[in-house]
Design a protein around this motif. Structure first.
Motif, PDB file in Angstrom:
ATOM      1  N   PRO A  28      18.562  24.306   3.755  1.00 37.18           N
ATOM      2  CA  PRO A  28      18.618  22.849   3.548  1.00 37.18           C
ATOM      3  C   PRO A  28      17.919  22.039   4.636  1.00 37.18           C
ATOM      4  N   ALA A  29      17.965  22.511   5.871  1.00 40.99           N
ATOM      5  CA  ALA A  29      17.344  21.762   6.960  1.00 40.99           C
ATOM      6  C   ALA A  29      15.825  21.725   6.850  1.00 40.99           C
ATOM      7  N   LEU A  30      15.242  22.665   6.099  1.00 40.46           N
ATOM      8  CA  LEU A  30      13.786  22.728   5.963  1.00 40.46           C
ATOM      9  C   LEU A  30      13.297  22.234   4.604  1.00 40.46           C
ATOM     10  N   ASP A  31      14.177  22.174   3.619  1.00 35.05           N
ATOM     11  CA  ASP A  31      13.769  21.839   2.258  1.00 35.05           C
ATOM     12  C   ASP A  31      13.617  20.332   2.091  1.00 35.05           C
ATOM     13  N   PHE A  32      13.094  19.923   0.952  1.00 34.44           N
ATOM     14  CA  PHE A  32      12.901  18.511   0.639  1.00 34.44           C
ATOM     15  C   PHE A  32      12.982  18.335  -0.868  1.00 34.44           C
ATOM     16  N   PRO A  33      13.319  17.142  -1.365  1.00 32.90           N
ATOM     17  CA  PRO A  33      13.370  16.910  -2.814  1.00 32.90           C
ATOM     18  C   PRO A  33      11.990  17.062  -3.433  1.00 32.90           C
ATOM     19  N   ARG A  34      11.930  17.800  -4.512  1.00 36.15           N
ATOM     20  CA  ARG A  34      10.647  18.039  -5.175  1.00 36.15           C
ATOM     21  C   ARG A  34      10.368  16.894  -6.154  1.00 36.15           C
ATOM     22  N   THR A  35      10.235  15.703  -5.594  1.00 41.20           N
ATOM     23  CA  THR A  35      10.018  14.459  -6.326  1.00 41.20           C
ATOM     24  C   THR A  35       8.914  13.686  -5.623  1.00 41.20           C
ATOM     25  N   PRO A  36       8.348  12.664  -6.281  1.00 47.42           N
ATOM     26  CA  PRO A  36       7.341  11.847  -5.590  1.00 47.42           C
ATOM     27  C   PRO A  36       7.859  11.269  -4.278  1.00 47.42           C
ATOM     28  N   GLU A  37       9.080  10.761  -4.273  1.00 42.52           N
ATOM     29  CA  GLU A  37       9.603  10.181  -3.043  1.00 42.52           C
ATOM     30  C   GLU A  37       9.874  11.249  -1.994  1.00 42.52           C
ATOM     31  N   ILE A  72       2.629  19.285  -5.818  1.00 40.24           N
ATOM     32  CA  ILE A  72       3.645  20.332  -5.855  1.00 40.24           C
ATOM     33  C   ILE A  72       4.237  20.357  -7.256  1.00 40.24           C
ATOM     34  N   TRP A  73       4.866  21.479  -7.608  1.00 46.80           N
ATOM     35  CA  TRP A  73       5.610  21.512  -8.859  1.00 46.80           C
ATOM     36  C   TRP A  73       6.887  20.700  -8.696  1.00 46.80           C
ATOM     37  N   PRO A  74       7.256  19.916  -9.703  1.00 45.56           N
ATOM     38  CA  PRO A  74       8.434  19.055  -9.593  1.00 45.56           C
ATOM     39  C   PRO A  74       9.734  19.828  -9.802  1.00 45.56           C
ATOM     40  N   THR A  75      10.845  19.182  -9.485  1.00 43.27           N
ATOM     41  CA  THR A  75      12.152  19.741  -9.805  1.00 43.27           C
ATOM     42  C   THR A  75      12.226  20.043 -11.298  1.00 43.27           C
ATOM     43  N   GLY A  76      12.664  21.243 -11.634  1.00 40.22           N
ATOM     44  CA  GLY A  76      12.716  21.642 -13.040  1.00 40.22           C
ATOM     45  C   GLY A  76      11.482  22.384 -13.500  1.00 40.22           C
ATOM     46  N   GLY A  77      10.439  22.404 -12.672  1.00 41.67           N
ATOM     47  CA  GLY A  77       9.247  23.168 -12.998  1.00 41.67           C
ATOM     48  C   GLY A  77       8.327  22.448 -13.966  1.00 41.67           C
ATOM     49  N   ARG A 101       3.540   9.649  -7.305  1.00 41.62           N
ATOM     50  CA  ARG A 101       3.886   9.584  -8.722  1.00 41.62           C
ATOM     51  C   ARG A 101       3.833  10.976  -9.326  1.00 41.62           C
ATOM     52  N   GLU A 102       4.235  11.066 -10.590  1.00 40.25           N
ATOM     53  CA  GLU A 102       4.022  12.287 -11.344  1.00 40.25           C
ATOM     54  C   GLU A 102       2.701  12.180 -12.105  1.00 40.25           C
ATOM     55  N   LEU A 103       2.032  13.289 -12.201  1.00 39.23           N
ATOM     56  CA  LEU A 103       0.745  13.367 -12.888  1.00 39.23           C
ATOM     57  C   LEU A 103       0.876  14.406 -13.991  1.00 39.23           C
ATOM     58  N   ASP A 151       8.071  11.197   1.572  1.00 41.19           N
ATOM     59  CA  ASP A 151       8.804  11.196   2.841  1.00 41.19           C
ATOM     60  C   ASP A 151       8.221  12.210   3.825  1.00 41.19           C
ATOM     61  N   LEU A 152       7.791  13.359   3.320  1.00 40.45           N
ATOM     62  CA  LEU A 152       7.122  14.320   4.201  1.00 40.45           C
ATOM     63  C   LEU A 152       5.832  13.727   4.755  1.00 40.45           C
TER      64      LEU A 152
END
Length: 252
Positions: free
Chosen positions: A159-168, A128-133, A185-187, A172-173
């Motif tokens: 908010p109930a459907l979203d998730f942090p756009r991070t490796p963790e 996925i694209w990370p937070t900040g693009g 990780r980030e690639l 978690d999903l």
């Protein structure tokens, strides 16, 4: 999920080549004789996996993308969208979803569907694209700002459907879908593109930046065109930084 209908030519010329930067990692970590490519786009990943010996099945929500991929691979190509794939439980040794989960309306359900069609012991690999693009957006953002673009609110999930756009966050999903994360990780890679190819994707309205471009009036779009030309000059190629959130989960 964003509607990609009618933009297959521009996508294949522009952002398909950007997204192809993750293919080596995906095929290395999610190999297997029976592979599924979900959100296959114009078929770059499926074609390469088939050339390396996998028996491919590919799925995309857009009929034009399905048609393009059918031209590239011998395997079955289906029209379908997450979280309801027309496929049997445990049918695949590995499943890849390259820049798909960031577009769906129900991310947790989408990852659960990827897990459903994966056999026990198989792997699901996702980007996925990370937070900040992505890093390439800095250049585009400068052009938009200089052209005086009117801000367009980003498309955000409840908010109930979203998730942090991070490796963790993506890991978690995966855990919620019953997968065991093996990589989170980030690639990073570099996108080597012709300036006109990049800009063609924006002019076609692809992605969030493309949607912002089309939301402006004609004069603002022309100013952005001029700003981009002034920044890229006579360059035949741009080498732009790109990065993704990368998670590989194994099904117990």
């Amino acid at each position: 999920m964003r509607d990609w209908g009618g933009v297959a030519d521009a996508y294949e010329r522009s952002f398909a080549r950007l997204c192809a930067g993750t293919i080596p990692a995906l095929l290395s970590d999610a190999d297997g004789p029976r592979m599924l490519d979900v959100g296959c786009g114009s078929g770059e990943l499926a074609e390469r996996a088939e050339a390396e010996g996998s028996s491919m099945t590919a799925v995309d929500a857009d009929p034009q993308m399905v048609s393009r991929t059918r031209e590239r691979i011998r395997g079955e190509v289906l029209e379908g969208a997450l979280p309801d794939l027309p496929l049997a439980d445990g049918a695949f040794d590995s499943v890849v979803a390259n820049f798909v989960i960031n577009h769906v309306a129900r991310p947790a359900d989408a990852v659960a569907e990827l897990a459903r069609v994966t056999r026990a012991g198989g792997r699901v690999a996702m980007t996925i694209w990370p937070t900040g693009g992505a890093g390439w957006q800095a250049l585009v953002g400068e052009c938009f700002d200089a052209a005086g673009f009117v801000h367009v609110p980003s498309e955000r999930l409840p908010p109930a459907l979203d998730f942090p756009r991070t490796p963790e966050g993506l890991a978690d999903l995966a855990r919620g879908a019953g997968l065991v994360p093996r990589t989170a990780r980030e690639l990073s890679w570099e996108w080597d593109t012709a300036p006109d190819d990049l800009w063609s994707g924006l002019r076609a309205g692809i992605g969030g930046a493309g949607a912002a471009y089309l939301a402006q009036d004609q004069e603002a779009r022309e100013r952005a065109d001029d700003e981009f030309r002034s920044r890229t000059g006579n360059d035949e190629h741009l080498v732009l930084p790109a990065c993704t959130v990368y998670v590989v989960g194994e099904k117990p």
